[in-house]
Each structure stands twice: as structure tokens, then as C-alpha cells.
Scaffold this active site. Sequence first.
Site, mmCIF file in Angstrom:
data_model
loop_
_atom_site.group_PDB
_atom_site.id
_atom_site.type_symbol
_atom_site.label_atom_id
_atom_site.label_comp_id
_atom_site.label_asym_id
_atom_site.label_seq_id
_atom_site.Cartn_x
_atom_site.Cartn_y
_atom_site.Cartn_z
ATOM 1 N N HIS A 193 0.815 -1.217 0.000
ATOM 2 C CA HIS A 193 0.000 0.000 0.000
ATOM 3 C C HIS A 193 0.852 1.273 0.000
ATOM 4 C CE1 HIS A 193 0.371 -0.219 4.528
ATOM 5 N NE2 HIS A 193 0.411 1.109 4.390
ATOM 6 N N ASP A 195 0.098 -7.526 1.240
ATOM 7 C CA ASP A 195 0.517 -6.141 1.493
ATOM 8 C C ASP A 195 2.030 -6.022 1.538
ATOM 9 O OD1 ASP A 195 0.112 -3.432 1.770
ATOM 10 O OD2 ASP A 195 0.000 -3.504 3.952
ATOM 11 N N SER A 243 4.667 2.120 8.095
ATOM 12 C CA SER A 243 4.304 1.040 7.172
ATOM 13 C C SER A 243 5.493 0.626 6.313
ATOM 14 C CB SER A 243 3.159 1.484 6.262
ATOM 15 O OG SER A 243 1.977 1.667 6.989
#
Length: 323
Positions: free
Chosen positions: A63, A93, A170
Site C-alpha cells: 500500500h 501487502d 508502514s
Amino acid sequence: MRENATEETGLDPYSEAVVGAVDAVGPAVVRVEVPTEPGRRRRGGTGSGVIISPDGLVLTNSHVVEGVMSVRLALSDGRRMEARVVGDDAHTDLALLRATDGSTLPTARLGDSKKLRRGQLVIAIGNPLGFESTVTAGVVSALGRTLRARTGMLIDDVIQTDAALNPGNSGGPLVSARGEVVGINTAVIAGAQGICFAVASNTASYVVSEIVRHGRVRRAFIGIAAQTVPLPRRLGLALGLDQPFAAAVTEVAPEGPAARAGLKPGSLLVALGGERVTGSDDLVRLLSAGRIGASVSLSVVADGRLREIVVVPAERESLREAS
């Protein structure tokens, strides 16, 4: 020796473990800068990543790099360089980048996430909210969680931790006290405190190998969500099973291969195609492209009995094919 080391550094054993892990992995953590491209709806942004090979392979979240082909990396030593997206697996992901600088880079080692235990010390390193090289520490709160990816598919074998994560973390590494990357930080639950998630390093290792070989991850799909659970010792002895863990089926997709074969939630999956299954990461590894369209036997414990179920895995669509 522990006491001597503590006297020399002036650090308590807990701090020594954290500092040692940060010293080992920190130089390999990068900031991933995604440019704003004219004519595209997505704005630019930043995330984190970790270098896993000296020639510039970098793991991050899918993402973080969604919809772009190139990004810019900022290293902890001040160097900046371009990187291209080698492969993107939205179902887990995860994404793999390659730095185009050509220089030898510091690296971090992927550990074996199957060896993790609840309560174990872990450290998150990343660039939350623009604050570079930020370190937080916590414990493994739970193992074998499932987390829904943006594709709608469930990511299996997710690590839950209370090491604080924020936007910008992230794609950064979750690190053990041994200085090994045991997860790739991916998500937090908004409004909750101390509930954060990382994709297990064993899943990441599989995804990296598939992208390097094929440019994408082809995987067989039987239509279940599963989590790693202990196999009760008494049950294992009664059924002749010499393994400490199994994969508990938590969800069965309607009309999927497993549902058509009669597999039910609550069953314990202990083998696939004659190979032992001791957790959901084994399912990720065993359901490779070679299983697509070929009948395979599942060894399942249900209602205290061991039985065999035959399924025919289908191919899971990639995000690019589905769109």
C-alpha cells in the site's frame, strides 16, 4: 558475561537488547518517498522499508507503493537514491523494490517468524509522521492473526504487537532482540491503543522468492483463513501426530475449493499433500503455483478424528488481473 557487558555500557539488560537490535538493523531501514505524479489521483507520501540484500533489494508494504513504478529512498546515513518497484503483492501487502544506485548497501537478515513466542521482546523501526529512524519497543501480543488486505483477501499468520506504530511506519521492520527482521509492519487499528500488526517474515521470504523468480506471486487458493494454534498434546498422541502446532481453520469461503470439499471452520489442518502443516505460514508456502488445478489431500482433525479431504486448488487472482 551479561553483568560485565552491563557494567561496560551502563545499560540494563533490556536496554542492551533494544540498542543491540537497533544497531544491527537500523542502518538498513530506509524512508520510502512516493512522488506525486501529474494526472494521477494519488498524492505522494512516505513510508518505510528495509534493505535485505547488499545489491539493493528493499522490502516494504504494497500500500506504500500502490500505483507507482518508481520511488526515492533515503538512508539513515544521509544518502538518497532512486528505486524501482520489482513486484507488488497486494494480497499480503508486501512489495519488493530495487535501488538503482549500484552501490553496496547495509542489510538486515530475515529471521524465522515460526520461532516467535507470545511475550517476546520486539522492536519497530521506521519513519512515523516524518520523524526519521524512530524506535519503539513492545512484545509479541499474539501470533497467527488474520488481517484483511485491501484486495478483500485475508493475510494469514500476522503478528500482533503493542510496539507503537503510526503513519509512516508502514513497510518498516519488526525486529527481534537477536537483530533479525521477524515481520514487516503493516497496520494499526484506529482508535485502539497497543494493537498493531506485522506480516510475518516467513511470509515475506516466500513473497520475495516468488517475485525474484517470476516477477509476481502465483499462488494456489483453497478458500480458507487459518491461524497457527498449539495442537493439544493428548490429542496429538491419540492420533499419532508428532507436531506441536497446527493450522486452525477460522473461515471457509462459500463456493471455494475447501467448501466444495466439505471442510468446516474449527477443523485443524495438520498436513497438505503429505507435508506437515504446523501453522498458517506453511499453508502459504505449500500452496504454490504447482498446486493449481491439481488434486491434493488435506489431513484434517475434526471432532477428535483424523480424516483426509481432497481439494482442487484454484489460482488466486492477482490485483492487477482482477482490475
